[in-house]
Design a protein around this motif. Sequence first.
Motif, PDB file in Angstrom:
ATOM      1  N   ILE A  18       0.862  -1.597  -0.259  1.00 21.72           N
ATOM      2  CA  ILE A  18      -0.209  -0.013   0.455  1.00 21.72           C
ATOM      3  C   ILE A  18       0.911   1.383  -0.386  1.00 21.72           C
ATOM      4  O   ILE A  18       0.470   2.294  -0.620  1.00 21.72           O
ATOM      5  N   THR A  19       2.389   1.278   0.724  1.00 15.65           N
ATOM      6  CA  THR A  19       2.878   2.303   0.278  1.00 15.65           C
ATOM      7  C   THR A  19       3.499   2.649  -0.371  1.00 15.65           C
ATOM      8  O   THR A  19       3.636   3.631  -1.000  1.00 15.65           O
ATOM      9  N   THR A  20       3.543   1.579  -0.688  1.00 20.26           N
ATOM     10  CA  THR A  20       4.158   1.912  -2.324  1.00 20.26           C
ATOM     11  C   THR A  20       3.398   1.458  -3.408  1.00 20.26           C
ATOM     12  O   THR A  20       3.315   2.869  -4.598  1.00 20.26           O
ATOM     13  N   ILE A  21       1.840   1.774  -3.487  1.00 20.48           N
ATOM     14  CA  ILE A  21       1.442   2.161  -4.334  1.00 20.48           C
ATOM     15  C   ILE A  21       0.934   3.571  -3.921  1.00 20.48           C
ATOM     16  O   ILE A  21       0.821   4.225  -4.839  1.00 20.48           O
ATOM     17  N   ASP A  22       0.701   3.776  -3.177  1.00 17.39           N
ATOM     18  CA  ASP A  22       0.083   5.337  -2.589  1.00 17.39           C
ATOM     19  C   ASP A  22       1.442   6.037  -3.127  1.00 17.39           C
ATOM     20  O   ASP A  22       1.068   7.304  -3.592  1.00 17.39           O
ATOM     21  N   GLU A  23       2.918   5.828  -3.310  1.00 19.99           N
ATOM     22  CA  GLU A  23       4.400   6.473  -3.248  1.00 19.99           C
ATOM     23  C   GLU A  23       4.086   6.204  -5.303  1.00 19.99           C
ATOM     24  O   GLU A  23       4.310   7.897  -5.620  1.00 19.99           O
ATOM     25  N   LEU A  69       1.127   6.859  -7.049  1.00 21.40           N
ATOM     26  CA  LEU A  69       0.153   7.541  -7.269  1.00 21.40           C
ATOM     27  C   LEU A  69       0.241   9.041  -7.226  1.00 21.40           C
ATOM     28  O   LEU A  69       0.326   9.470  -8.212  1.00 21.40           O
ATOM     29  N   ASN A  70       0.984   9.248  -6.105  1.00 21.29           N
ATOM     30  CA  ASN A  70       1.483  10.349  -5.776  1.00 21.29           C
ATOM     31  C   ASN A  70       2.480  11.279  -6.815  1.00 21.29           C
ATOM     32  O   ASN A  70       2.620  11.915  -7.457  1.00 21.29           O
ATOM     33  N   ARG A  71       3.347  10.416  -7.587  1.00 25.16           N
ATOM     34  CA  ARG A  71       4.181  10.481  -8.546  1.00 25.16           C
ATOM     35  C   ARG A  71       3.841  10.462  -9.563  1.00 25.16           C
ATOM     36  O   ARG A  71       3.856  11.839 -10.517  1.00 25.16           O
ATOM     37  N   VAL A  72       2.785   9.778 -10.093  1.00 26.99           N
ATOM     38  CA  VAL A  72       2.197   9.979 -11.448  1.00 26.99           C
ATOM     39  C   VAL A  72       1.006  11.362 -10.729  1.00 26.99           C
ATOM     40  O   VAL A  72       1.338  11.994 -12.356  1.00 26.99           O
ATOM     41  N   ILE A  73       0.320  11.054  -9.949  1.00 25.28           N
ATOM     42  CA  ILE A  73      -0.988  12.965  -9.860  1.00 25.28           C
ATOM     43  C   ILE A  73       0.586  14.223 -10.055  1.00 25.28           C
ATOM     44  O   ILE A  73       0.177  14.850 -10.615  1.00 25.28           O
ATOM     45  N   ASN A  74       1.687  14.493  -8.595  1.00 24.91           N
ATOM     46  CA  ASN A  74       1.915  15.183  -8.831  1.00 24.91           C
ATOM     47  C   ASN A  74       2.918  15.569 -10.033  1.00 24.91           C
ATOM     48  O   ASN A  74       3.576  16.765  -9.661  1.00 24.91           O
ATOM     49  N   GLY A  75       3.476  14.231  -9.748  1.00 21.90           N
ATOM     50  CA  GLY A  75       5.180  14.454 -10.268  1.00 21.90           C
ATOM     51  C   GLY A  75       5.047  14.502 -11.935  1.00 21.90           C
ATOM     52  O   GLY A  75       5.628  14.917 -12.704  1.00 21.90           O
ATOM     53  N   MET A  76       3.851  13.772 -12.558  1.00 22.02           N
ATOM     54  CA  MET A  76       3.210  13.830 -14.495  1.00 22.02           C
ATOM     55  C   MET A  76       2.674  15.527 -14.059  1.00 22.02           C
ATOM     56  O   MET A  76       1.529  14.539 -15.406  1.00 22.02           O
ATOM     57  N   GLY A  77       2.571  16.028 -13.892  1.00 21.19           N
ATOM     58  CA  GLY A  77       1.397  17.037 -14.153  1.00 21.19           C
ATOM     59  C   GLY A  77       1.430  17.427 -15.374  1.00 21.19           C
ATOM     60  O   GLY A  77       2.175  17.332 -16.553  1.00 21.19           O
ATOM     61  N   ARG A  78       0.428  18.248 -16.349  1.00 22.36           N
ATOM     62  CA  ARG A  78       0.485  18.676 -17.596  1.00 22.36           C
ATOM     63  C   ARG A  78       1.779  20.430 -17.548  1.00 22.36           C
ATOM     64  O   ARG A  78       1.271  20.982 -16.992  1.00 22.36           O
ATOM     65  N   VAL A  79       2.110  20.051 -18.987  1.00 23.77           N
ATOM     66  CA  VAL A  79       3.302  21.221 -19.055  1.00 23.77           C
ATOM     67  C   VAL A  79       2.431  22.146 -19.624  1.00 23.77           C
ATOM     68  O   VAL A  79       2.060  21.888 -21.066  1.00 23.77           O
TER      69      VAL A  79
END
Length: 193
Positions: free
Chosen positions: A174-179, A181-191
């Motif tokens: 769960i910790t890995t999936i949370d990390e 999702l956090n990377r996908v949502i927050n780190g791959m935002g629209r440029v």
Amino acid sequence: MNLDDIQNRRTNPNAALDQLPFFIDRAWYEANPNALNDPNLDPTTIPDPSDAANVMVNPLILASLNKIAAATPDPNTGTSSEGDGSNARTIAAIKFKTITQGLPETSTLDDFYRYTIAQLGVDSQEAQRMKANSELLAGEIASRRESVSGVSLDEEMANLVKFQHAYNAAARLITTIDEMLNRVINGMGRVGL
């Protein structure tokens, strides 16, 4: 013929015999406690025991051991002597007397006695075997009940460690999936917005 009869016949060969019955009826004796002391009582009128519950030894015989039958009169002479053993031989012969009443087939007292002892041994052996079988079954049932309902501390401890490792693995997942999702949502935002 008892010892008193033998001694009386030595002095008077025509003396009457006591003819006291060895066993008498208890109910009759209790109803007539003084009857045996009556000098006019004919011993042949004393009733035999009516059943096994009413058997008792004649108190007149118990009062004097000389009243116990010691010999049987000789049918030719009518006299007896001490120690001829004829009554003992007669009693011993009862062992081989044929009995027809109360038994399924004709047999002797000796046969009946041996059969009874043998049957007692067989019944005792069967009872002991059944007891051993019952104890074995009871032990097996108790063992099975313990295996189903009993708690094994070793097994419970192993399960506790296994479930704790499973919990830790699930928590890491769960910790890995949370990390992720956090990377996908927050780190791959629209440029370029």
